[in-house]
Design an enzyme around this catalytic site. Structure first.
Site, PDB file in Angstrom:
ATOM      1  N   GLY A  91      39.181  47.319  37.227  1.00 53.07           N
ATOM      2  CA  GLY A  91      38.449  46.904  36.028  1.00 53.07           C
ATOM      3  C   GLY A  91      36.964  47.156  36.203  1.00 53.07           C
ATOM      4  O   GLY A  91      36.291  47.701  35.313  1.00 53.07           O
ATOM      5  N   THR A 128      39.410  46.644  46.901  1.00 55.29           N
ATOM      6  CA  THR A 128      40.472  45.717  46.488  1.00 55.29           C
ATOM      7  C   THR A 128      41.536  45.636  47.566  1.00 55.29           C
ATOM      8  O   THR A 128      41.914  46.670  48.154  1.00 55.29           O
ATOM      9  CB  THR A 128      41.152  46.081  45.151  1.00 55.29           C
ATOM     10  OG1 THR A 128      42.350  45.310  45.029  1.00 55.29           O
ATOM     11  CG2 THR A 128      41.534  47.541  45.010  1.00 55.29           C
ATOM     12  N   ASP A 172      44.436  45.208  46.898  1.00 56.85           N
ATOM     13  CA  ASP A 172      45.676  45.730  46.299  1.00 56.85           C
ATOM     14  C   ASP A 172      45.941  47.212  46.605  1.00 56.85           C
ATOM     15  O   ASP A 172      47.065  47.681  46.445  1.00 56.85           O
ATOM     16  CB  ASP A 172      45.636  45.549  44.774  1.00 56.85           C
ATOM     17  CG  ASP A 172      45.432  44.103  44.368  1.00 56.85           C
ATOM     18  OD1 ASP A 172      45.773  43.219  45.168  1.00 56.85           O
ATOM     19  OD2 ASP A 172      44.914  43.857  43.260  1.00 56.85           O
ATOM     20  N   HIS A 174      48.741  42.126  42.602  1.00 60.83           N
ATOM     21  CA  HIS A 174      48.627  42.314  41.154  1.00 60.83           C
ATOM     22  C   HIS A 174      49.828  43.096  40.649  1.00 60.83           C
ATOM     23  O   HIS A 174      50.947  42.665  40.877  1.00 60.83           O
ATOM     24  CB  HIS A 174      47.286  42.975  40.825  1.00 60.83           C
ATOM     25  CG  HIS A 174      46.873  42.771  39.401  1.00 60.83           C
ATOM     26  ND1 HIS A 174      46.209  43.717  38.668  1.00 60.83           N
ATOM     27  CD2 HIS A 174      47.065  41.725  38.562  1.00 60.83           C
ATOM     28  CE1 HIS A 174      45.995  43.269  37.448  1.00 60.83           C
ATOM     29  NE2 HIS A 174      46.505  42.052  37.366  1.00 60.83           N
ATOM     30  N   ARG A 221      42.684  37.358  50.812  1.00 59.10           N
ATOM     31  CA  ARG A 221      41.386  37.992  50.578  1.00 59.10           C
ATOM     32  C   ARG A 221      40.299  37.406  51.473  1.00 59.10           C
ATOM     33  O   ARG A 221      39.136  37.807  51.374  1.00 59.10           O
ATOM     34  CB  ARG A 221      40.959  37.780  49.116  1.00 59.10           C
ATOM     35  CG  ARG A 221      41.854  38.439  48.127  1.00 59.10           C
ATOM     36  CD  ARG A 221      41.220  38.691  46.787  1.00 59.10           C
ATOM     37  NE  ARG A 221      40.317  37.729  46.281  1.00 59.10           N
ATOM     38  CZ  ARG A 221      40.402  37.181  45.053  1.00 59.10           C
ATOM     39  NH1 ARG A 221      41.408  37.510  44.260  1.00 59.10           N
ATOM     40  NH2 ARG A 221      39.504  36.360  44.622  1.00 59.10           N
TER      41      ARG A 221
HETATM   42  O1  F6P Z   1      42.906  42.091  42.830  1.00 66.25           O
HETATM   43  C1  F6P Z   1      42.946  41.248  43.922  1.00 66.25           C
HETATM   44  C2  F6P Z   1      43.785  40.036  43.626  1.00 66.25           C
HETATM   45  O2  F6P Z   1      43.737  39.213  44.768  1.00 66.25           O
HETATM   46  C3  F6P Z   1      45.205  40.327  43.203  1.00 66.25           C
HETATM   47  O3  F6P Z   1      46.031  40.635  44.288  1.00 66.25           O
HETATM   48  C4  F6P Z   1      45.549  39.047  42.493  1.00 66.25           C
HETATM   49  O4  F6P Z   1      46.545  39.285  41.523  1.00 66.25           O
HETATM   50  C5  F6P Z   1      44.262  38.656  41.844  1.00 66.25           C
HETATM   51  O5  F6P Z   1      43.243  39.311  42.553  1.00 66.25           O
HETATM   52  C6  F6P Z   1      43.982  37.179  41.828  1.00 66.25           C
HETATM   53  O6  F6P Z   1      42.835  36.984  41.081  1.00 66.25           O
HETATM   54  P1  F6P Z   1      41.966  35.655  41.009  1.00 66.25           P
HETATM   55  O7  F6P Z   1      41.090  35.627  42.206  1.00 66.25           O
HETATM   56  O8  F6P Z   1      41.190  35.813  39.759  1.00 66.25           O
HETATM   57  O9  F6P Z   1      42.923  34.519  40.986  1.00 66.25           O
END
Ligand code: F6P
Length: 382
Positions: free
Chosen positions: A111, A132, A134, A178, A282
């Site tokens: 994005g 990312t 992902d 994701h 993360r």
């Molecule tokens: O894009 C990274 C990610 O950790 C995805 O794996 C997950 O779906 C999303 O972000 C979670 O997002 P947030 O931090 O907004 O909950």
């Protein structure tokens, strides 16, 4: 020269390592360079919220998780929407020009990179760096953060095994990613999971249950299922996007792992538990691979800036760091290749991916033969 940095979207490991790579290279090669860090991603650029960074800000951050600048989610689809009279795109451009920036480095996922491309098309000197966990950014073999996330997810799947074994349970573990299954597939393989469910291969719950029963028949007393957060059943995969969204909303925040577990409870003779690894994937320090690749990405980013080669995304391609036009990647996702070697090989080893390709192939063959026989009969009658 004045260069802006921003880290956008979900954070990940090695954001700091990447910024350090760009900064060190610029400080070394551009004597008068000034670096401006925007606070909390695009929001900082919109509202002119920034801090002037100094070389010492980049010291000791190579292995530091998170981002020294903060991050936020500013969905691309909202970028051009004027809210309460506030024009976000114009505001970002104003900050950029007011600060007399020569370049803007955006560290972001899909994005954020779409927004970076939009700003480049608006005339700003933008470069992108693929961030990312992902690993789903199109055009690069690697996005920084991915290996660190695999490390954590694998560790989690490993740790679950002892408790699963003690209680002879089936554990359904939700792995991030994701809409794609890269982390789940890699961590699942690394942890030796015999059932791995990814979005790219819609699952049939009966096949998953059959795989558990096969393990039980082989005397294996527990099962750990690596289930991607985006995993989807064959039935749901046939739903129209709107209907599927409604179904997900009706789960009330419970994810697909709960559905998998509830259905398996009806089909298997086993105690079942679910567990979600979540945002820990993360978090924490980047693994050495991420530090190394991010440093290389950062250096390449600095090179693009020094060469005034804008509107480009730094990528890894066949082991080499290079760059591609931002517009080539914007809006595209990099999925697990379901016909690729990795999937083919783990099937060969007996890993269940929630489907049954042989049976499906056989069903297709029988249906084709039936159709052919019907056609021939009709021709004969005529
Ligand atoms: O894009 C990274 C990610 O950790 C995805 O794996 C997950 O779906 C999303 O972000 C979670 O997002 P947030 O931090 O907004 O909950």
């Amino acid at each position: 020269m004045r260069v802006g940095f921003l880290t956008s979207g979900g954070d990940c490991q090695a954001l700091n390592a990447t910024m350090r790579g760009i900064a060190k290279t610029l400080y070394r090669n551009v004597p008068d360079v000034e670096i401006i860090g925007f606070i909390d991603g695009y929001k900082g650029l919109m509202y002119g919220n920034y801090k002037k960074l100094k070389p010492k800000d980049f010291v000791g951050i190579l292995d530091q998780g998170g981002t020294i600048l903060g991050s936020s989610r500013c969905p691309f689809k909202m970028m051009r929407v004027i809210e309460d009279g506030f024009d976000k795109v114009e505001a970002m451009k104003k900050t950029y020009y007011d600060l007399k920036l020569d370049a803007l480095a955006v560290l972001g996922g899909n994005g954020s990179l779409k927004s970076a491309n939009m700003l480049a098309q608006e005339g700003l000197n933008v470069i992108g760096l693929p961030k990312t966990i992902d690993n789903d950014t199109w055009g690069t073999d690697y996005t920084f953060g991915y290996q660190s996330a695999i490390d954590i997810a694998t560790h989690y799947l490993d740790e679950i095994k002892t408790t699963a074994a003690s209680h002879h349970r089936v554990m359904v573990i939700e792995v991030m990613g994701h809409k794609v299954g890269h982390i789940c597939l890699s961590a699942g393989i690394a942890s030796g999971c015999e059932i791995i469910l990814i979005p790219e291969i819609p699952y049939d719950i009966n096949e998953v249950a059959a795989a558990i029963k096969r393990r039980q028949a082989e005397g294996k007393t527990y099962t750990v299922i690596a289930c991607a957060e985006g995993a989807i059943s064959k039935e749901d995969a046939l739903l129209k996007k709107k209907k599927y969204k409604e179904k997900v909303a009706a789960r009330n925040g419970r994810s697909v792992v709960h559905e998998v577990a509830e259905e398996l409870a009806q089909l298997c003779d086993a105690e079942i538990r679910v567990s979600c690894i979540g945002h820990a994937q993360r978090g924490g320090r980047p693994v050495p691979y991420d530090r190394m690749i991010s440093t290389r990405f950062g250096i390449e980013g600095a090179r693009l800036i020094m060469n005034r080669s804008f509107g480009r995304l730094v990528v890894l391609y066949h082991g080499e760091v290079g760059s591609i036009p931002l517009e080539d990647t914007a809006g595209k996702l990099d999925y697990v290749d379901v016909n690729g070697k990795i999937v083919e090989n783990i099937r060969l080893m007996g890993v269940c991916l929630g489907d049954n390709p042989e049976a499906e192939e056989e069903a297709r063959r029988i249906a084709k033969e039936k159709k052919k026989a019907k056609r021939e009969k009709k021709t004969k009658e005529e």
